[in-house]
Design an enzyme around this catalytic site. Structure first.
Site, short mmCIF file in Angstrom:
data_model
loop_
_atom_site.label_atom_id
_atom_site.label_comp_id
_atom_site.label_asym_id
_atom_site.label_seq_id
_atom_site.Cartn_x
_atom_site.Cartn_y
_atom_site.Cartn_z
N LYS A 64 0.84 -1.20 0.00
CA LYS A 64 0.00 0.00 0.00
C LYS A 64 0.88 1.25 0.00
CE LYS A 64 -3.96 1.92 2.56
NZ LYS A 64 -4.89 1.67 3.70
N SER A 139 -9.44 1.56 2.52
CA SER A 139 -8.60 2.39 1.69
C SER A 139 -7.51 1.60 0.97
CB SER A 139 -7.94 3.47 2.56
OG SER A 139 -7.12 2.88 3.59
N SER A 163 -10.09 -0.88 6.61
CA SER A 163 -9.45 -0.79 5.30
C SER A 163 -8.73 -2.07 4.88
CB SER A 163 -8.45 0.37 5.28
OG SER A 163 -9.13 1.60 5.46
#
Length: 553
Positions: A64, A139, A163
């Site tokens: 990420k 996210s 997330s």
């Protein structure tokens, strides 16, 4: 003489080819140069050939974009914020030390603020892996979709409000959200620093667990004691969960029924304390911690900046003016809700919930970004403020789309939750044609992963079988345009065992789709084409490996 590429190099090449064919640029923020990754892969192949133990060798890792990777900018989804880290975040470094190879950094809801995967103005919304008209979930959107599409084997995300779980549910994969503090968040751009967790995505539960085992940095803490007996699962009445998408009530009940059929005891629980606490994360004072993380940067950048997502900037800017006394009020309220929540669980090992209440389209989120996001966090927002662990796993499909469920447990029950989650993962059939057959040298690998024999059959007439010069002797199954029928055995094993079996496969075996005599397709053992050269012998005419061995003896 040219040396054939090793298995790690072949895996890297296959991933890059898939990335090119998929044409999904919104998944990635930065990809490492292909030649650099292949050089690293060749080094790993050489280390493996020399006998070095690298448990994650050849596993491709997506990271990420708010987690530091040496050599790539950390942007948190905002190019204006970018900085170049000197070294990997500890979470990345630990997986690399075990043999994983970083492909690149992935797109996200900017500054990890959101559960939709759409709040990325420069890189674009990450579309769902199964239905590109729907959101991927955020996210950690890019990380989840990279795994779901097979580009990466493992991915790191972060999870503050869900997330690391909502994207897993929407894309049909596993998301592990560890106990807060279990995995270091050093080298992670904070969202809410006191709540942030590094999470893991994988296609199987076993692979996710294996990765988490390498990530843990906190001192070992014993899991809370439990009374003996079967697993005890707290299950709310679906009527208490609020509105769910059509078909999701039935899918949730079916998941609970699978646990009960597997021997678990179901107990009704009131989910109100969990649902009430979920509203505090964004509607209460805790959101002020997001301003503490990046508020000054956003204020300095000004308004109407292309790099800033207006929804994210608005959430963080509004948090600036939350009075301090409200934080203390909310903390006292949260403490009361946590006591009620844990008391309602009693001696239950886990709480079973849908991971999300529904899966919206991109258009629906664009029409109501705040409302859609608030709905998505209904079941996930409370986990970290309560200091709990969670695992999200596939729970079936509804109207052809993935449906996911989540198990939540007290702190340090991570392993316990995984054992319960394994009961929910469907069994997988796999075709074997050689050394994994009953009575053959590698059959024990199947048995050790919980497999059991189903039947003997043959492939469709599109295969050739080759005797390979390996030790122990084994054949290689090759799909061709015109070939013969080859005897295979069908074994069934838990989906959580498939990852471990794949990790233990000897070179040059790979997993692919095998077409059976009745036209069905199942995963099966195939052979890398590079191994079917000098020293191999076409034995298709014998009809199978056992017949060949019998004739040879």
């Amino acid at each position: 003489m040219t040396t054939a590429p090793g298995p790690v190099v072949l895996r890297v090449r296959a991933a890059h080819d898939l990335i090119a064919r998929a044409d999904r640029p919104e998944i990635w923020i930065d990809l490492r140069p292909r030649d650099e990754v292949e050089t690293e892969a060749r080094t790993l192949d050489a280390r493996l050939a020399a006998g070095e133990h690298l448990p994650l060798a050849g596993r491709l890792l997506a990271v990420k974009g708010n987690i530091d990777v040496a050599g790539l900018p950390t942007t948190a989804g905002c190019p204006a914020y970018a900085y170049m880290p000197d070294h990997d975040a500890p979470a990345v470094a630990r997986l690399r030390a075990a043999g994983a190879i970083v492909l690149g950094t992935t797109n996200l809801d900017q500054f990890a603020t959101g559960l939709t995967g759409t709040r990325s103005p420069v890189h674009g919304a990450v579309r769902g892996a199964v239905d590109p008209a729907r959101i991927s979930g955020g996210s950690s959107s890019g990380s989840a979709v990279a795994v779901a599409l097979g580009m990466a084997d493992l991915a790191l995300g972060t999870d503050t409000a869900g997330s690391g779980r909502v994207p897993a549910a929407f894309n049909g994969i596993v998301g592990l959200k560890p106990t807060p503090g279990l995995v270091s968040t050093e080298g992670v751009v904070p969202a809410c620093a006191s709540l942030d967790c590094v999470s893991v995505f994988a296609r199987t539960l076993l692979e996710a667990e294996q990765a988490l085992g390498h990530l843990i940095t906190a001192p070992a803490v014993a899991a809370p004691a439990r009374a003996p007996g079967p697993w005890r699962i707290a299950v709310p009445d679906p009527a208490a969960l609020g509105e769910l998408d059509p078909g999701w009530d039935e899918a949730y009940r079916a998941a609970a029924a699978r646990l009960e059929a597997a021997g678990a005891l179901l107990r009704t629980v009131d989910p109100a304390p969990f649902l009430d606490a979920a509203t505090l994360l964004y509607d209460g004072a805790f959101v002020a911690e997001r301003y503490a993380a990046v508020g000054e940067f956003i204020e300095a950048l000004g308004t109407d900046v292309p790099d800033l997502d207006p929804t994210v900037a608005g959430i963080i800017r509004r948090a600036r003016d939350i009075p301090a006394h409200r934080l203390f009020t909310d903390r006292a309220r949260l403490a009361g809700l946590r006591s009620r929540a844990l008391a309602s669980l009693g001696d239950a090992d886990a709480l079973l919930l849908p991971t999300a209440p529904g899966h919206p389209t991109l258009a629906a989120v664009a029409a109501d970004p705040l409302g859609a996001n608030a709905r998505l966090g209904r079941f996930t927002n409370s986990t970290n403020v309560f200091g709990m662990a969670a695992v999200a796993v596939p729970g079936g499909t509804v109207s052809g789309l993935p449906f996911g469920v989540m198990l939540i447990g007290r702190a340090h029950t991570d392993e316990r939750l995984a054992r319960i989650a394994a009961l929910l993962t469907p069994a997988t059939c796999i075709a074997v044609a050689g050394a994994h057959l009953t009575g053959q040298p590698l059959n024990s690998q199947l048995l050790s992963h919980g497999a059991h024999f189903v039947r003997t059959t043959t492939t469709a007439p599109r295969y050739r079988l080759h005797a390979l010069p390996t030790n122990p002797p084994k054949p290689g199954l090759e799909r061709v345009t015109r070939g013969g029928r080859v005897e295979v055995e069908i074994w069934e094993l838990p989906a959580s065992g498939l990852g471990g079996l794949v990790a233990a496969l000897p070179q040059p075996m790979v997993i692919g789709k095998v077409e059976l005599a009745d036209g069905t397709l199942v995963p099966g053992f195939l052979c890398e084409p590079a191994a079917l050269g000098d020293g191999s012998r076409d034995i298709t005419a014998y009809g199978g490996w056992r017949a060949y061995l019998a004739a040879k003896s």
